[in-house]
Design a protein around this motif. Structure first.
Motif, PDB file in Angstrom:
ATOM      1  N   ARG A 136       0.833  -1.204   0.000  1.00 22.64           N
ATOM      2  CA  ARG A 136       0.000   0.000   0.000  1.00 22.64           C
ATOM      3  C   ARG A 136       0.871   1.257   0.000  1.00 22.64           C
ATOM      4  NH1 ARG A 136      -3.661   0.164   5.050  1.00 22.64           N
ATOM      5  NH2 ARG A 136      -4.086  -1.937   4.288  1.00 22.64           N
ATOM      6  N   ALA A 137       1.901   1.265   0.852  1.00 19.71           N
ATOM      7  CA  ALA A 137       2.808   2.420   0.891  1.00 19.71           C
ATOM      8  C   ALA A 137       3.575   2.547  -0.423  1.00 19.71           C
ATOM      9  CB  ALA A 137       3.770   2.294   2.061  1.00 19.71           C
ATOM     10  N   GLY A 138       3.974   1.413  -1.011  1.00 17.02           N
ATOM     11  CA  GLY A 138       4.693   1.443  -2.278  1.00 17.02           C
ATOM     12  C   GLY A 138       3.867   2.056  -3.392  1.00 17.02           C
ATOM     13  N   ILE A 139       2.586   1.724  -3.438  1.00 11.61           N
ATOM     14  CA  ILE A 139       1.700   2.295  -4.451  1.00 11.61           C
ATOM     15  C   ILE A 139       1.617   3.811  -4.300  1.00 11.61           C
ATOM     16  CG2 ILE A 139      -0.696   2.409  -5.226  1.00 11.61           C
ATOM     17  CD1 ILE A 139      -0.905  -0.584  -4.544  1.00 11.61           C
ATOM     18  N   LEU A 140       1.536   4.279  -3.049  1.00 12.52           N
ATOM     19  CA  LEU A 140       1.470   5.719  -2.810  1.00 12.52           C
ATOM     20  C   LEU A 140       2.774   6.407  -3.204  1.00 12.52           C
ATOM     21  CD1 LEU A 140      -0.414   5.838   0.621  1.00 12.52           C
ATOM     22  CD2 LEU A 140      -1.309   6.421  -1.639  1.00 12.52           C
ATOM     23  N   VAL A 141       3.918   5.776  -2.872  1.00 12.13           N
ATOM     24  CA  VAL A 141       5.210   6.352  -3.254  1.00 12.13           C
ATOM     25  C   VAL A 141       5.324   6.434  -4.775  1.00 12.13           C
ATOM     26  CG1 VAL A 141       7.699   5.914  -3.305  1.00 12.13           C
ATOM     27  CG2 VAL A 141       6.450   5.699  -1.156  1.00 12.13           C
ATOM     28  N   LYS A 142       4.925   5.362  -5.447  1.00 16.51           N
ATOM     29  CA  LYS A 142       4.989   5.354  -6.908  1.00 16.51           C
ATOM     30  C   LYS A 142       4.116   6.466  -7.499  1.00 16.51           C
ATOM     31  CE  LYS A 142       4.119   2.406 -10.904  1.00 16.51           C
ATOM     32  NZ  LYS A 142       3.493   1.147 -11.374  1.00 16.51           N
ATOM     33  N   SER A 143       2.950   6.687  -6.901  1.00 20.96           N
ATOM     34  CA  SER A 143       2.048   7.734  -7.392  1.00 20.96           C
ATOM     35  C   SER A 143       2.620   9.121  -7.164  1.00 20.96           C
ATOM     36  CB  SER A 143       0.689   7.615  -6.697  1.00 20.96           C
ATOM     37  OG  SER A 143       0.076   6.375  -6.984  1.00 20.96           O
TER      38      SER A 143
END
Length: 345
Positions: A136-143
């Motif tokens: 979940r955190a990775g998706i936010l960082v990527k965004s």
């Protein structure tokens, strides 16, 4: 052991880091491939004489990170940045392993972003108490970093990535903190206000509590008073449609709301010529003095503590029978809308 620490930004109370003195001890450790970044396989202690040193520093960083971590909906969150050296990716894995074995973190969910900012491409590792949290955190960082994420993967419950020019601006660290905080949020009723949120009425009240608001008559008197020690400007922040519909005050600067901060920040390259000092008296008005209060409080955030707004706005000015044209004795020459309200910055 000496340990350095980043200066905290407005987005976080603390960001753990460690000092160059310790890093210098293992600069000769060979670096490893990004594809192994999320790996949980430790390096055999007997194959690397510096492994005990690396592990000791990692444990120190983990103690500091857990001490300074925030708690979001029962989850410990934090951002850890390290100084660059030859084997940075390997060291991030060492810190991740220390986090996973930390006694304090075994007692509750956790989510940490580990980053090694360098010029060019920098490794970043997200580790959490569950794979779902890390992803979940990775998706936010990527965004948040969009085309700056050059490579990423989720493996063994860790999300690893290579990010271009990481922490080259203050935005990056704020974005990392925002990612871990939001990833740790528990599902909630979409109609229930989240913790820390404020209604627009509360925001308006808080803004006005910071101001010494003045009446239209007081504003007019200040504009005409040649004895005032600082420059005074009357600023109309209404959109063009409102000015056409209700009228305007000739002599007032026209700076629409969407560019106000850029035009009055003395540190900004796009400021107005008059906005070259922090004691500038900026009197803002809109149609009925709601938006103007928020705008004046925003100027306070820039350091213009003399800024305020006019109670009742343009409607109150007209009701008080004040003239449609004012001669401002203590400002720069009058500026028309084409000059003072250019395109968005």
């Amino acid at each position: 052991m000496s340990r350095g620490r980043r200066t905290p930004t407005s987005s976080s109370r603390s960001t753990s880091s460690f000092g160059m003195e310790v890093i210098d001890q293992w600069r000769t450790i060979p670096s490893e491939r990004f594809s192994e970044l999320p790996s949980t396989t430790p390096t055999p202690a007997d194959s690397d004489p510096l492994t005990p040193i690396r592990e000791q520093v990692a444990e120190t960083i983990v103690l500091r990170a857990t001490r300074d971590a925030e708690t979001v909906d029962g989850t410990k969150v934090g951002v850890v940045t390290t100084l660059p050296y030859a084997s940075g990716e390997e060291f991030l894995r060492t810190v991740a392993a220390a986090l996973e074995h930390a006694t304090l973190l075994r007692q509750q969910p956790y989510l940490f972003i580990l980053a090694l900012p360098t010029q060019g491409t920098s490794p970043l590792l997200i580790c959490g108490s569950s794979e779902e949290l890390s992803e979940r955190a990775g998706i936010l960082v990527k965004s948040k970093f969009l085309n700056r994420v050059q490579q990423y993967e989720l493996r063994h419950g860790r999300w690893g990535a290579l990010i271009r020019d990481l922490c080259s601006t203050s935005y990056d660290e704020a974005a990392l903190w925002d990612a871990v905080r939001k990833a740790a949020r528990q599902p909630m009723d979409p109609l229930r206000p989240p913790p820390g949120s404020r209604s627009i009425s509360q925001i308006l009240d808080d803004a006005r509590a910071r101001l010494q608001r003045i009446t239209p008559k007081r504003a007019y008197d200040e504009l005409q008073d040649p004895m005032v020690e600082w420059p005074v400007v009357l600023v109309d922040i209404r959109p063009e449609a409102q000015r056409r519909e209700f009228g305007s005050i000739a002599g007032a600067l026209i700076v629409e709301r969407n560019v106000l901060e850029w035009r009055f920040d003395p540190r900004c390259a796009y400021r107005l010529p008059i906005a070259n000092r922090y004691d500038l008296r900026v009197i803002i008005f809109c149609q009925e003095s709601y938006t103007s209060s928020l705008a004046a409080a925003s100027l306070h955030d820039l350091g213009l503590l003399n800024a305020t707004d006019m109670i009742g706005g343009y409607a109150a000015w007209k009701e008080a029978g004040l003239p449609d044209e004012v001669e401002v004795s203590s400002t720069a020459p009058p500026t028309d809308g084409r000059i003072s309200a250019p395109a968005d910055t």
